[in-house]
Design an enzyme around this catalytic site. Structure first.
Site: not given
Ligand code: FCB
Length: 456
Positions: A74, A118, A163, A298, A300
């Site tokens: 991607r 992006h 995002e 996405n 984290y």
């Molecule tokens: C996300 C982004 C990506 C990267 C990660 C750590 O929010 O999409 O570009 O920076 O975080």
């Protein structure tokens, strides 16, 4: 732990974070060029001028991907390479780069997953209001169509936006990201115009024959502090209200319009109290509600909140009055982000229930740690543990019935981590920024084995 036979394994990057070559082949300026060059915006004054120099080294990088056995890659297209001023005739030299990239990926049997936006908006469009200007949504649809016209014969998977919450609320709300504006009303307007751009582009691409369309969101399960380590913890009524509100602002603000053509009332209220709702015109929600195939997730870390009566809204969260953003009782990465692997399964199961008509793909997941190269190796055990923990939860979500099609690690390479610059390393491949040498970390070799075995 074996994954479904057609499960897609890969890695993700983004144009401004890796390409460099910001003045080459007719590329125009983006808001991230402007923002990173203004003092005080990015740690250590870092910019994306050179980044990983992927623009020149993409051939070697694809070879690396092949060795790591990636099935999908991607990447994002830099709008200012395609239309230096954000509109008008396309720049053939800019398109040529992605054309070669796609051909070489296919030759290596790696499926390209193209993200159209992006975050590197052409500066010329920002000068006319950026995403606060409704016209930007229409410019985005034109640009998307131009990229598809060139690559659509070979690219099956298309993501419109990456995002939109971050682009709107960090870019126009708290100003931590480009363009660095700080007005809640601008953030609310931008969020809507991003969504409009998504809907318009998705329709154009579909009409042009695009096979798979996707919207990529930063989503997190919203949890109270007690729920982080105890999913069965029952929150107070006030805390539950805070959770409900923040989930509406973070995830439903984007997925409800895209999938159902409606806004949650919390979003309409937040807009009404921050500049008004006039920018949401009749018919917009129908346009935004363009059929998509996949939602890219996405993930984290979880978003941890509790009620805090009488609090002012957080700058990045218009509509979050009475919400306290709390910390999770969990170990953290070098970003300070809490590591809560089962947040991912909780999120995926919830999304698959709330939006059963679309498939899901983890389009980013990964972690930054302070890696060091010793004797040509990087023993990033913490990253291996992070990825292993999260993949187990991906598997758990599939077992629980989530329609999950694949997993893309963030990121292939260490890269320009936005406001954090180069000091935060997310790659499974180490990049020495002095020599630009790539060294696969232990996590890359581990990931290759996961892919080969299709499991853990
Ligand atoms: C996300 C982004 C990506 C990267 C990660 C750590 O929010 O999409 O570009 O920076 O975080």
């Amino acid at each position: 732990m074996i994954f479904p036979e057609d499960f897609v394994w890969g890695a993700a990057t983004a144009s401004y974070q890796i390409e460099g070559a910001v003045k080459e082949d007719g590329r125009g300026q983006s808001i991230w060029d402007t923002f990173s060059h203004a003092p005080g915006n990015v740690a250590d004054g870092d910019t994306g001028d050179v980044a990983c120099d992927h623009y020149h080294r993409y051939g070697d990088d694809i070879e690396l991907m092949r060795e790591l056995r990636l099935a999908a890659y991607r990447f994002s297209v830099a709008w200012p390479r395609i239309q230096p001023d954000g509109e008008g005739p396309v720049n053939p030299r800019g398109l040529a780069f992605y054309d070669k990239l796609v051909d070489e990926l296919l030759a290596a049997e790696i499926s390209p997953y193209v993200t159209l936006y992006h975050w590197d908006l052409p500066q010329a469009l920002e000068d006319r209001g950026g995403w606060t200007n409704r016209d930007t949504a229409y410019r985005f649809a034109d640009y998307a169509e131009a990229v598809h016209a060139k690559l659509g014969d070979r690219v099956d998977n298309w993501a419109t936006l990456n995002e939109p919450w971050v682009a709107a609320f960090l870019g126009y709300g708290n100003g931590v990201h480009a363009p660095g504006r700080r007005r809640a009303a601008d953030a609310m307007r931008s969020a809507h115009h991003l969504l409009l751009g998504h809907g318009l582009a998705a329709r154009r691409l579909r009409d042009a024959g695009a096979r798979k369309l996707m919207l990529v969101v930063n989503s997190s399960p919203v949890l109270t502090p007690a729920q982080v380590n105890d999913p069965s913890a029952v929150p107070s009524e006030a805390d539950a209200a805070a959770v409900h509100r923040v989930h509406a602002l973070l995830t439903r603000q984007f997925l409800d319009p895209a999938v159902y053509g409606t806004y949650p009332e919390e979003v309409l209220e937040a807009a009404a109290r921050n500049g008004g709702t006039e920018h949401i015109q009749d018919g917009d929600l129908e346009l935004i509600n363009a059929p998509i195939d996949l939602v890219g997730v996405n993930y984290y870390n979880p978003c941890v909140v509790e009620s805090g009566p009488g609090l002012p809204a957080d700058a990045a969260w218009p509509g979050s009055e009475d919400v306290r953003f709390a910390t999770a009782d969990a170990p953290t990465t070098a970003m300070g982000w809490p590591i809560v692997p089962d947040g991912l399964s909780r999120l995926l199961v919830r999304l698959s229930q709330d939006y059963p008509q679309v498939g899901l793909m983890v389009t980013e997941n990964g972690a930054a740690f302070d890696d060091v190269v010793r004797d040509g190796r990087v023993h990033d055990d913490e990253r291996v543990a992070y990825l292993d923990g999260h993949l187990r939860e991906v598997h758990r979500a599939i077992e629980a019935g989530a329609d999950l099609r694949g997993y893309l690690v963030w990121s292939l390479l260490d890269n320009f981590e936005w406001a954090e610059g180069y000091r935060r390393r997310f790659g499974i491949v180490h990049v020495d920024y002095a020599t630009l040498e790539r060294v696969p970390k232990d996590s890359a070799l581990w990931y290759r084995d996961v892919i080969v075995r299709n499991g853990l």
